[in-house]
Write a protein that holds these residues in place. Structure first.
Motif, mmCIF file in Angstrom:
data_model
loop_
_atom_site.group_PDB
_atom_site.id
_atom_site.type_symbol
_atom_site.label_atom_id
_atom_site.label_comp_id
_atom_site.label_asym_id
_atom_site.label_seq_id
_atom_site.Cartn_x
_atom_site.Cartn_y
_atom_site.Cartn_z
ATOM 1 N N UNK A 147 0.846 -1.197 0.000
ATOM 2 C CA UNK A 147 0.000 0.000 0.000
ATOM 3 C C UNK A 147 0.876 1.240 0.000
ATOM 4 N N UNK A 148 0.528 2.192 -0.867
ATOM 5 C CA UNK A 148 1.156 3.509 -0.893
ATOM 6 C C UNK A 148 0.048 4.550 -0.896
ATOM 7 N N UNK A 207 0.221 -4.070 5.793
ATOM 8 C CA UNK A 207 0.693 -3.742 4.455
ATOM 9 C C UNK A 207 2.186 -3.480 4.535
ATOM 10 N N UNK A 208 2.839 -3.376 3.370
ATOM 11 C CA UNK A 208 4.256 -3.064 3.294
ATOM 12 C C UNK A 208 4.509 -2.344 1.974
ATOM 13 N N UNK A 209 5.695 -1.767 1.802
ATOM 14 C CA UNK A 209 6.015 -1.219 0.480
ATOM 15 C C UNK A 209 6.006 -2.322 -0.565
ATOM 16 N N UNK A 210 5.785 -1.957 -1.805
ATOM 17 C CA UNK A 210 5.738 -2.943 -2.875
ATOM 18 C C UNK A 210 7.099 -3.619 -3.030
ATOM 19 N N UNK A 211 7.140 -4.930 -2.856
ATOM 20 C CA UNK A 211 8.412 -5.667 -2.870
ATOM 21 C C UNK A 211 8.795 -6.060 -4.288
ATOM 22 N N UNK A 237 11.335 4.119 -6.019
ATOM 23 C CA UNK A 237 10.375 4.889 -5.228
ATOM 24 C C UNK A 237 10.121 4.224 -3.873
ATOM 25 N N UNK A 238 10.083 2.891 -3.850
ATOM 26 C CA UNK A 238 9.848 2.177 -2.586
ATOM 27 C C UNK A 238 10.979 2.411 -1.590
ATOM 28 N N UNK A 239 12.209 2.578 -2.098
ATOM 29 C CA UNK A 239 13.320 2.870 -1.195
ATOM 30 C C UNK A 239 13.144 4.236 -0.536
ATOM 31 N N UNK A 240 12.615 5.190 -1.280
ATOM 32 C CA UNK A 240 12.344 6.503 -0.694
ATOM 33 C C UNK A 240 11.286 6.391 0.398
ATOM 34 N N UNK A 276 18.332 6.785 -2.080
ATOM 35 C CA UNK A 276 17.407 7.137 -0.995
ATOM 36 C C UNK A 276 18.079 7.132 0.372
ATOM 37 N N UNK A 277 19.143 6.326 0.538
ATOM 38 C CA UNK A 277 19.771 6.158 1.844
ATOM 39 C C UNK A 277 21.136 6.835 1.895
ATOM 40 N N UNK A 278 21.545 7.193 3.120
ATOM 41 C CA UNK A 278 22.902 7.724 3.290
ATOM 42 C C UNK A 278 23.916 6.683 2.856
#
Length: 281
Positions: free
Chosen positions: A148-149, A164-168, A248-251, A275-277
């Motif tokens: 779900x987003x 729910x979780x980010x789209x894998x 986008x899911x990483x963001x 998206x990550x340091x």
């Protein structure tokens, strides 16, 4: 007027996303969360299968560091060297294509694990997984993979309860999400190149081809046409759109991690994930 139009478009897309999530959840999930959520103040090192992985940079004697590996990594020498406490599988192909040698070998290797390791799989093939590893030392836990987003407060509340979780679209997304839910305060990523665009070509027949290279592959990996889950050839448009969705899911995961006070550090200097340091040894 344009701002109002964009706002309405966004709200309609969120409603559509919610309906899609609801259909998936009703048809293949339940309301129980199977993942412990206690904060443990430990560090989790997630090992991706990208070609840049150097296992020497991953290993640590620190007892507060645990390891997580994914997909085909159990067939490597690094798997026995690290003895990960967590292992993640997200792709239904690991159940649907059990007759294939490459898949069957994964399950055979996991069955032989002789240390304390938990295998995490999507809920909808949890029972089949238990049958496959029955009699082994493995613990099996499941996570609800209906994605779900949408509205952030609702989205993060659903993530917290694993409704729910980010789209894998990539197993790394599932691994990071499961790591957050398991209470790790810091997550480091290794072998997370995600440099697929460098490996894409279009041949003379207008077929999109890819040379998928992992750290455990040799130089004999060939460029082959890339097909989707149904066996149909990908178009470049479809592939790049899917790549965009994955990034986008990483963001979203980065926002969720900050909400949970979890630090995610990408230790792969060559990684395409922005998206990550980033940090490297």
């Amino acid at each position: 007027m344009k701002k109002l139009y964009k706002y309405l478009q966004l709200q309609i897309s969120y409603i559509g996303n919610f309906i899609n999530w609801l259909i998936l959840f009703i048809t293949r999930e339940n309301l129980k969360c199977y993942i412990k959520k206690e904060k443990n103040n430990k560090e989790l090192r997630i090992i991706g299968n990208g070609p840049s992985l150097n296992i020497k940079n991953v290993i640590s004697d620190n007892p507060n560091i645990e390891y997580c590996m994914v997909n085909n990594a159990c067939k490597t020498s690094e798997f026995k060297q690290l003895k990960p406490s967590m292992y993640i599988i997200a792709d239904p192909a690991f159940i649907r294509n059990i007759h294939l040698d490459i898949i069957r070998e994964v399950w055979e290797q996991l069955f032989r694990v002789d240390w304390d390791m938990t295998l995490f799989v999507p809920f909808y093939f949890y029972n089949k997984t238990k049958d496959l590893i029955k009699g082994s030392n493995l613990k099996v836990r499941c996570y609800h993979s209906a994605s779900f987003k949408g509205w952030q407060k609702l989205m993060f509340a659903m993530y917290n309860r694993n409704l729910a979780m980010p789209m894998a679209g990539n197993v790394l997304i599932a691994a990071i999400y499961v790591g957050i839910l398991n209470g790790f305060s810091k997550i480091r990523l290794y072998g997370t190149d995600h440099s697929w665009t460098e490996q894409l070509k279009v041949n003379q027949h207008n077929q999109v081809c890819i040379r998928q290279v992992h750290y455990y592959d040799n130089d004999s990996v060939k460029l082959i046409p890339w097909n989707d889950e149904t066996g149909k050839p990908f178009t470049m448009q479809t592939i790049l759109y899917r790549f965009s969705e994955i990034f986008e899911q990483y963001s979203i995961l980065e926002q969720y991690a900050r909400y949970r006070n979890v630090s995610i550090i990408n230790m792969c200097p060559e990684s395409f994930i922005d998206a990550f340091d980033k940090q490297h040894d």
